[in-house]
Scaffold this motif. Sequence first.
Motif, PDB file in Angstrom:
ATOM      1  N   GLU A  81       0.839  -1.208   0.000  1.00 39.74           N
ATOM      2  CA  GLU A  81       0.000   0.000   0.000  1.00 39.74           C
ATOM      3  C   GLU A  81       0.876   1.262   0.000  1.00 39.74           C
ATOM      4  O   GLU A  81       0.640   2.192  -0.771  1.00 39.74           O
ATOM      5  CB  GLU A  81      -0.941   0.022   1.216  1.00 39.74           C
ATOM      6  CG  GLU A  81      -2.066  -0.990   1.150  1.00 39.74           C
ATOM      7  CD  GLU A  81      -1.685  -2.378   1.658  1.00 39.74           C
ATOM      8  OE1 GLU A  81      -2.557  -3.262   1.612  1.00 39.74           O
ATOM      9  OE2 GLU A  81      -0.531  -2.593   2.082  1.00 39.74           O
ATOM     10  N   GLU A  85       1.344   3.910  -3.261  1.00 34.77           N
ATOM     11  CA  GLU A  85       1.006   5.327  -3.065  1.00 34.77           C
ATOM     12  C   GLU A  85       2.215   6.208  -3.365  1.00 34.77           C
ATOM     13  O   GLU A  85       2.099   7.235  -4.031  1.00 34.77           O
ATOM     14  CB  GLU A  85       0.503   5.579  -1.640  1.00 34.77           C
ATOM     15  CG  GLU A  85      -0.921   5.117  -1.398  1.00 34.77           C
ATOM     16  CD  GLU A  85      -1.947   5.867  -2.243  1.00 34.77           C
ATOM     17  OE1 GLU A  85      -1.881   7.110  -2.336  1.00 34.77           O
ATOM     18  OE2 GLU A  85      -2.829   5.193  -2.809  1.00 34.77           O
ATOM     19  N   LYS A 123      -5.061   3.713  -3.000  1.00 34.92           N
ATOM     20  CA  LYS A 123      -6.439   4.202  -2.841  1.00 34.92           C
ATOM     21  C   LYS A 123      -6.859   5.112  -3.993  1.00 34.92           C
ATOM     22  O   LYS A 123      -8.040   5.333  -4.209  1.00 34.92           O
ATOM     23  CB  LYS A 123      -6.628   4.869  -1.490  1.00 34.92           C
ATOM     24  CG  LYS A 123      -5.736   6.016  -1.201  1.00 34.92           C
ATOM     25  CD  LYS A 123      -5.914   6.508   0.228  1.00 34.92           C
ATOM     26  CE  LYS A 123      -4.712   7.346   0.613  1.00 34.92           C
ATOM     27  NZ  LYS A 123      -4.286   7.164   1.945  1.00 34.92           N
TER      28      LYS A 123
END
Length: 189
Positions: A81, A85, A123
């Motif tokens: 993650e 990002e 995300k």
Amino acid sequence: MDVYFSADIETDGPIPGPYSILSFALVYAGSYDGKHFRRPKNYEQSFYRELKPISPNYEKEALEVNGLDRLSLIENGMNPERAMEEARDWVLDIAGNGDPVFVAYPLSFDWTWIYWYFVRFSKHGSPFGHSRCFDIKTAVSVKTGFPIADSGRSKLPRQLLPSGPHTHHALDDAVEQAEIFANVFEWEA
């Protein structure tokens, strides 16, 4: 304007999900405004991460090719993650007002992995959208007139060869591909 990023992925198996990216690199590879291609002065603008595996599955042969220590990455690899990002932010920062375009040789393997990882772990998704990608192998085929099956690295004309070797280290290989990409883009056959 297209802003190109050469990418290389080292994995522990053939497909994302059941297997993992162990390392990946992105290298600024130039830009194109529809008339002029601009090759970078060097290939120092780069992003490299080694990742924590996402599953217990792996193929011994894949590890033999890339030489990465999977057990060490389980302990010390970056969380996917965070890596995705950071990669997304880096690509968008380098691209500025341009449109980031993913470049690989061949595209099919690296794109499958990186796109899946961006969708799964970032995300905000992929900075390359769902289709801004460029296959160097296809470009070699078009420029040389070789069939796709004969457009691999081993068949490159001398003028298109990179200055460095193919090491199976993601950063080295992304730099190598960036150089091949620029050579192909600028080549007048």
